[in-house]
Design an enzyme around this catalytic site. Structure first.
Site, PDB file in Angstrom:
ATOM      1  N   CYS A  91      34.809 110.500 -56.776  1.00  0.00           N
ATOM      2  CA  CYS A  91      33.491 110.131 -57.876  1.00  0.00           C
ATOM      3  C   CYS A  91      32.379 109.737 -56.554  1.00  0.00           C
ATOM      4  O   CYS A  91      32.728 110.324 -54.781  1.00  0.00           O
ATOM      5  CB  CYS A  91      33.373 109.652 -58.690  1.00  0.00           C
ATOM      6  SG  CYS A  91      33.660 107.881 -58.870  1.00  0.00           S
ATOM      7  N   CYS A 139      33.122 103.583 -61.027  1.00  0.00           N
ATOM      8  CA  CYS A 139      33.316 103.894 -62.548  1.00  0.00           C
ATOM      9  C   CYS A 139      33.809 105.516 -62.815  1.00  0.00           C
ATOM     10  O   CYS A 139      35.216 105.223 -63.109  1.00  0.00           O
ATOM     11  CB  CYS A 139      31.905 104.312 -62.372  1.00  0.00           C
ATOM     12  SG  CYS A 139      30.815 102.881 -62.109  1.00  0.00           S
ATOM     13  N   ARG A 140      33.746 106.785 -62.620  1.00  0.00           N
ATOM     14  CA  ARG A 140      34.133 107.296 -63.512  1.00  0.00           C
ATOM     15  C   ARG A 140      35.510 107.784 -62.900  1.00  0.00           C
ATOM     16  O   ARG A 140      36.876 108.548 -63.124  1.00  0.00           O
ATOM     17  CB  ARG A 140      33.452 109.010 -62.822  1.00  0.00           C
ATOM     18  CG  ARG A 140      32.134 108.510 -63.920  1.00  0.00           C
ATOM     19  CD  ARG A 140      31.409 110.138 -63.310  1.00  0.00           C
ATOM     20  NE  ARG A 140      30.637 109.716 -62.128  1.00  0.00           N
ATOM     21  CZ  ARG A 140      29.919 110.430 -61.217  1.00  0.00           C
ATOM     22  NH1 ARG A 140      29.318 111.480 -61.594  1.00  0.00           N
ATOM     23  NH2 ARG A 140      29.161 110.052 -60.294  1.00  0.00           N
ATOM     24  N   SER A 141      35.784 107.741 -61.159  1.00  0.00           N
ATOM     25  CA  SER A 141      37.013 107.739 -60.712  1.00  0.00           C
ATOM     26  C   SER A 141      38.231 107.089 -61.275  1.00  0.00           C
ATOM     27  O   SER A 141      39.732 107.568 -61.965  1.00  0.00           O
ATOM     28  CB  SER A 141      37.078 108.488 -59.507  1.00  0.00           C
ATOM     29  OG  SER A 141      36.532 107.221 -58.574  1.00  0.00           O
ATOM     30  N   ASP A 183      27.751 110.752 -65.299  1.00  0.00           N
ATOM     31  CA  ASP A 183      27.712 109.326 -64.484  1.00  0.00           C
ATOM     32  C   ASP A 183      26.668 108.490 -64.896  1.00  0.00           C
ATOM     33  O   ASP A 183      25.532 109.132 -65.622  1.00  0.00           O
ATOM     34  CB  ASP A 183      26.891 109.809 -63.145  1.00  0.00           C
ATOM     35  CG  ASP A 183      26.247 109.084 -62.400  1.00  0.00           C
ATOM     36  OD1 ASP A 183      27.499 107.168 -62.773  1.00  0.00           O
ATOM     37  OD2 ASP A 183      25.835 108.958 -60.579  1.00  0.00           O
ATOM     38  N   ASN A 217      33.174 104.938 -56.731  1.00  0.00           N
ATOM     39  CA  ASN A 217      34.824 104.616 -56.823  1.00  0.00           C
ATOM     40  C   ASN A 217      34.822 103.149 -57.324  1.00  0.00           C
ATOM     41  O   ASN A 217      35.561 102.223 -57.541  1.00  0.00           O
ATOM     42  CB  ASN A 217      35.693 104.214 -55.643  1.00  0.00           C
ATOM     43  CG  ASN A 217      36.872 104.588 -55.547  1.00  0.00           C
ATOM     44  OD1 ASN A 217      37.568 103.859 -54.827  1.00  0.00           O
ATOM     45  ND2 ASN A 217      37.739 104.584 -56.818  1.00  0.00           N
TER      46      ASN A 217
END
Length: 159
Positions: free
Chosen positions: A8, A13-15, A128, A11
């Site tokens: 993401c 949140c999402r990933s 996001d 690095n």
């Protein structure tokens, strides 16, 4: 051993959420031939732990938090990972540029939501949550929880 890298922006949140869910689900399903990690295309969060909101939503839904500190993708990641999953088309473009610059295998780069059973070619972006609150983090986790079983099924057939 099949090694998967989630990518993401920063690095945090999402990933890292995708990494946490995939790793725990693979362990539960005894898919011990899979390894997961995550990175960002940016170094703006380098060394930071996962966002507290990501940690909260993961814990609230029963997911374990990996011992993780943000890092930026490196040339070695393209050599060490079999599949590089971008959270957005923007991340995929950035990864493709880096792969070309480094002479790495671009075919390893895919969009994460290619594995989404409810996905649409018109919407391949993992939302996001950074600028939002609990609802946005829950929406992101919902996508990740929906994608993970399909991803693991595909990976179990190729590893």
């Amino acid at each position: 051993m099949t090694r998967v890298l989630f990518v993401c922006t920063g690095n945090i949140c999402r990933s890292v959420m995708a990494q946490a869910v995939a790793a725990q689900k693979a362990e539960e399903e005894i898919l011990d031939n899979l390894v997961f990690d995550s990175v960002g295309v940016s170094d703006e969060e380098h060394g930071n732990p996962p966002d507290y909101r990501a940690v909260h939503i993961l814990e609230e839904h029963g997911w374990l938090i990996p011992d993780h500190y943000a890092r930026q993708i490196s040339r070695g990641d393209f050599e060490n990972f079999d599949l590089v999953l971008a959270m957005t088309s923007g991340h995929k473009r950035a990864l493709t540029r880096l792969a070309q610059r480094w002479g790495a295998d671009e075919s390893k780069i895919r969009l994460y939501r290619e594995f989404d059973p409810e996905g649409s070619p018109d919407d391949m972006e993992v939302p996001d949550p950074w600028y939002g609150g609990e609802r946005e983090f829950a929406d992101t986790l919902e996508v990740i929880e929906r994608v993970t079983p399909v991803l693991l099924e595909v990976l179990s057939k190729i590893s």
